[in-house]
Design a protein around this motif. Structure first.
Motif: not given
Length: 209
Positions: A37-52, A75-86
């Motif tokens: 996915y393309s990246c969220k704008e920085g100000e739209a990112v919250t800690v919830k994006d990194f919690v599943f 798709t379910q856990f947007p914080g891992v996008n681009g990190l090569d792990v799920s």
């Protein structure tokens, strides 16, 4: 003075660029491309994006495979996008199994939390690597190789898998062959199964005879 201004500007740009590269939380409202996915704008990112929290509840195993997979992919856990792990949670009722399948985009590492599994994979030279897994055991399934897991114990089994991709992909052999309208005659010619076996499998997996 000009030198200091250039130095300060360069440092600021470097700092901003470094922060921007820390992560790329997926913008799930945008289409998913080959790179994620393309990246969220920085100000739209919250800690919830990194919690599943989807692993808190067991998956529904009341199906033909007696198994449930709960994915935590990009798709379910947007914080891992681009990190090569799920990750994924695997629940298997007694006698449950995952059909023969592959992950085209990722290696899988499975850790057994509860129960006993028969698990294995088949190499590209058709060598079989088969074993029993118990609580605390970990097994690796190399990228792209056919593998499976079966609950051979007397209690429900629970395992967690990690993948070397945010979108590992999954290709189930049985469903690819029998959960569709591919003519029975073609399947007979290519699998050496008789028509009665093919019709039974199509009916079981939702295909059309």
């Amino acid at each position: 003075m000009m030198f200091l201004l250039i130095l300060f500007t360069s440092a600021s740009l470097f700092s901003s660029s470094s922060n921007a590269l820390d992560f790329c939380v997926g913008d799930l409202s945008a289409p998913q491309g080959p790179a994620g996915y393309s990246c969220k704008e920085g100000e739209a990112v919250t800690v919830k994006d990194f919690v599943f929290s989807g692993f808190r509840v067991a998956g529904n195993t009341s199906n033909v495979m007696k198994a449930a997979v709960t994915p935590a992919f990009s798709t379910q856990f947007p914080g891992v996008n681009g990190l090569d792990v799920s990750l994924a949670r695997l629940d298997l009722a007694v006698g449950g199994r995952t059909a023969m399948h592959t992950h085209p985009e990722a290696t899988e590492v499975l850790i057994i939390i509860q129960g006993t599994l028969c698990a294995g994979f088949i190499s590209s030279t058709n060598k079989v690597y088969l074993t029993s897994l118990h609580e605390g055991d970990v097994m690796a399934f190399p990228q792209g190789l056919t593998h499976f897991q079966i609950n051979v114990g007397k209690t429900p089994a629970l395992a967690f898998a990690s993948f070397s991709s945010t979108s590992p992909g999954i290709y189930f052999m049985d469903y690819a062959w029998f959960a569709n309208d591919l003519p029975t005659q073609i399947l007979q010619e290519t699998t050496f199964l008789d028509s009665d076996q093919i019709k039974k499998l199509k009916e079981l997996l939702g295909g059309i005879n």
